[in-house]
Scaffold this active site. Structure first.
Site, PDB file in Angstrom:
ATOM      1  N   CYS A 116      11.768  17.034  41.390  1.00 25.14           N
ATOM      2  CA  CYS A 116      11.513  15.831  40.589  1.00 25.14           C
ATOM      3  C   CYS A 116      10.180  15.186  40.932  1.00 25.14           C
ATOM      4  CB  CYS A 116      12.656  14.848  40.750  1.00 25.14           C
ATOM      5  SG  CYS A 116      14.123  15.471  39.929  1.00 25.14           S
ATOM      6  N   HIS A 117       9.977  14.862  42.204  1.00 21.59           N
ATOM      7  CA  HIS A 117       8.726  14.214  42.572  1.00 21.59           C
ATOM      8  C   HIS A 117       8.133  14.841  43.817  1.00 21.59           C
ATOM      9  CE1 HIS A 117      11.710  11.483  40.748  1.00 21.59           C
ATOM     10  NE2 HIS A 117      10.768  11.416  39.850  1.00 21.59           N
ATOM     11  N   GLY A 118       8.600  16.054  44.126  1.00 21.53           N
ATOM     12  CA  GLY A 118       7.946  16.829  45.163  1.00 21.53           C
ATOM     13  C   GLY A 118       8.281  16.501  46.604  1.00 21.53           C
ATOM     14  N   TYR A 145       5.647   6.878  34.703  1.00 25.62           N
ATOM     15  CA  TYR A 145       6.223   7.899  35.579  1.00 25.62           C
ATOM     16  C   TYR A 145       5.163   8.409  36.559  1.00 25.62           C
ATOM     17  CZ  TYR A 145       9.473  11.743  36.613  1.00 25.62           C
ATOM     18  OH  TYR A 145      10.346  12.611  37.206  1.00 25.62           O
ATOM     19  N   HIS A 194      15.193  10.242  47.440  1.00 29.85           N
ATOM     20  CA  HIS A 194      14.240   9.482  46.633  1.00 29.85           C
ATOM     21  C   HIS A 194      14.984   8.878  45.446  1.00 29.85           C
ATOM     22  CE1 HIS A 194      10.585   9.342  43.788  1.00 29.85           C
ATOM     23  NE2 HIS A 194      10.568   8.285  44.561  1.00 29.85           N
TER      24      HIS A 194
END
Ligand code: HEM
Ligand code: FES
Lengths: 190, 433
Positions: free
Chosen positions: A154-156, B297, A135
């Site tokens: 970080c974003h799963g 974000y 990612h």
């Protein structure tokens, strides 16, 4: 000003046009060739590109353990997978994969992402992989997540035991670098 | 700069006349910041332009001084910042002024931008003024992002990794661009060096765009809470003393709050992981950017699925950058002829819902990407887009505005229920909205 106007009339228009165009063209080429070094200096320099190969002694790695080495500034994980992990990797159907391509630098670029294709022949239990989330580049945590492989904090993103992306925002399976077992216990990456 | 009025500057001294005939800079200053007419009904939401100018100067001052003690090398950076904190005389104060200053800079810019959205400051003839503001905002984000990398803590390193990773989402040339940005295959010393160089440069570019921003402002003049253009002399008061005092008072209050943060809770807006030196082999258990980036974000993380041919990574990056692009085109998305939300009952409601949505996104952005949060992020992102792409255009066509006064003076009179004089007393103004 009339003197100037009079001078204008006697000027050869073709000569002036030629000067305009010639000056303009040289200017553009000059500007572009000056711009290039300014862009080029941003690219990875010679010391960064310097031949990057690491040899790793894996004799101490037991089944179910792993070792991380730094290669080109990135971590490469060398994992001796357990039988269970291997089994889980093999039973996944290709149609269940988010990214069906092996992403293995040792194979053709369109090889399917079977468990075996994520390794090299005869060493299927060993997973040698750039441990960088596809990612945005975080380092996923091993032996975690819903698929028992890697979980990226970080974003799963969730990866399975062969490092293939199964869930979350990452688009690709984690990369397998070029590597080779040079002996029973030594792996050369790069 | 003053496109609307004739200069009334008359130099009193001989030297003044001498300079005026050669380079009339004092005249420009006088016309822009003394005699300049401002609407008489400006409120405190209009003081943040001045506060922002002050914060920019402050960031440059503290930054230049920090750079005297800072070492832009990945082996030394972390320790040099510790040295600033412990060894350099008053270094801790200068560093906290700079790091907390960045946060307060963003607080001010967000209030300033929301003021613009509420009072319709972006509408004709101020579209360029608005776009210049959006460019400043972009430059601020770039500056703050690169500044945050400099202390070379864990969040610095991994924030840089994630944010430069955005560019690798671009098809075909993405990886090349990312390597161009970080100067290697992973964030490292070359990255730190170039970020320091650019972090030093960009604030001066911001200062340049600020000059253009104020130029454009002084051509169109300021808006005001009624959104009615200035029509006669009774609608305005001179910049000094009215705006100078009001701006000055707001700055002092703002600086008091700023000082409270510096001295009592300097790390309240920071992150504990940045006290740990960068480790390229270990990602912290959660990565969160500075608070001022959190809503974006959250939008980035909202896209966890492929959209047709666009994969989830590129999708997230596009949706995130798109959310900023929307700001640039607001002047053409809002179809209403009425400028100020004061006279637009529905827009006023949706404005506050939008604020709530952005705050919610910010809150979700700080949460781990698990459980209910990805869904909330997705809903918040959809609403964010709908606000700009559906609500703004449609509302302008169907909303019935409230009755508007004929002029600023009339609006002030109605509010005070009596005499309009003396002009400045009840209605203090300011500038640089
Ligand atoms: C638009 C104005 C600016 C903003 C928003 C800004 C923002 C930041 C931020 C967020 C940090 C990280 C603070 C921390 O956690 O330690 C930082 C660090 C730093 N900045 Fe700036 N900055 C600005 C202008 C400048 C200028 C003009 C310089 C001059 C060279 C400068 C020099 C530095 C240095 C040397 C550091 C590293 C030391 C430290 O971390 O405290 N900054 N900046
Ligand atoms: S970097 Fe791994 S999920 Fe974003």
């Amino acid at each position: 000003m009339s003197a100037h106007e009079a001078a204008d009339e006697t000027v050869d228009g073709n000569r002036r046009d030629f000067l305009y165009i010639a000056t303009g063209m040289v200017g553009v080429v000059g500007a572009a060739s000056v711009a290039w070094p300014f862009i080029d200096q941003m690219q990875p320099d010679a010391s960064t590109l310097a031949l990057a190969q690491v040899e790793v002694d894996v004799s101490s790695v037991q089944k179910g353990a792993s070792l991380t080495v730094k290669w080109r500034g990135k971590p490469v994980v060398i994992r001796y997978r357990t039988d269970k992990e291997l089994e889980e990797g093999k039973t996944v159907k290709l149609s269940d994969l988010k990214d069906p391509i092996a992403r293995n630098a040792n194979l053709p670029s369109d090889a399917p992402a079977t468990d075996a294709n994520r390794t090299v022949p005869k060493r299927e239990a060993w997973l040698v992989m750039v441990e960088v989330c596809t990612h945005l580049g975080c380092i996923p945590l091993g032996e975690q997540g819903e698929f028992g492989g890697w979980f990226c904090p970080c974003h799963g993103s969730q990866y399975d035991t062969a490092g293939r992306i199964r869930k979350g925002p990452a688009p690709e399976n984690m990369a397998i670098p070029k590597y080779e077992f040079t002996s029973e216990t030594v792996v050369r990456v790069g | 700069m003053s496109g609307m009025q004739h200069s009334t500057y008359t130099p009193k001294s001989g030297i003044g006349r001498w300079v005026d005939a050669r380079m009339p800079l004092p005249r420009l200053m006088y016309d822009s910041f003394v005699a300049y007419p401002v609407p008489r009904n400006l409120n405190y939401a209009y003081t943040f332009g001045g506060i922002l100018s002050l914060m920019l100067v402050l960031q440059i001052l503290t930054g230049v001084v920090l750079a005297m003690h800072y070492a832009a090398n990945s082996d030394l950076a972390f320790n040099s910042v510790e040295g600033i904190m412990r060894d350099v005389n008053n270094g801790w104060l200068l560093r906290y002024m700079h790091s907390t200053g960045a946060s307060f800079f963003f607080i001010a810019v967000y209030i300033h931008m929301f003021r613009g959205l509420y009072y319709g400051s972006y509408k004709a003839p101020r579209e360029l003024l608005w776009i210049l503001g959006c460019i400043i905002y972009l430059l601020m984000m770039a500056t703050a992002f690169m500044g945050y990398v400099l202390p070379w803590g864990q969040m610095s390193f991994w924030g840089a990794t994630v944010i430069t990773g955005f560019f690798s989402a671009i098809p075909l040339v993405g990886d090349w661009i990312q390597q161009l940005l970080i100067g290697g295959f992973a964030v490292g010393n070359p990255t730190l060096n170039r970020f320091f160089s650019l972090h030093y440069l960009l604030p001066f570019m911001i200062a340049g765009v600020v000059v253009l921003h104020i130029w454009a402002l002084h051509v169109a003049g300021q808006t005001n809470p009624t959104g009615i253009e200035v029509k006669s002399k009774t609608d305005t008061v001179p910049f000094s003393p009215h705006a100078t005092v009001k701006d000055g008072f707001a700055m002092i209050v703002f600086l008091f709050i700023f000082a409270y943060f510096i001295f009592y809770i300097p790390n309240f807006l920071g992150h504990a992981d940045n006290f740990v030196e960068a480790n390229p082999l270990k990602t912290p258990s959660e990565i969160v950017p500075e608070w001022y980036f959190l809503p974006f974000y959250a939008i980035l993380r909202a896209i966890t699925f492929n959209i047709g041919p666009i994969n989830s990574k590129l999708g997230g990056v596009l949706v995130m950058f798109g959310s900023i692009v929307l700001l640039f085109i607001v002047p053409w998305l809002d179809t209403s002829k009425i400028r100020s939300a004061v006279y637009r009952p529905w827009y006023k409601l949706f404005f506050w819902i939008f604020i709530a949505d952005v705050v919610m996104l910010g809150w979700v952005g700080a949460k781990p990407p698990e459980g209910i949060y990805p869904m909330l992020a997705l809903l918040g992102a959809i609403w964010y887009y709908a606000h700009f792409l559906i609500i703004l255009p449609v509302l302008g066509l169907i909303e019935t505005p409230r009755r508007m006064p004929n002029s600023i003076t009339e609006a002030v009179l109605e509010k005070n229920g009596g005499s309009a004089h003396p002009a400045g007393a009840a209605a203090a103004p300011q500038t640089k909205g």
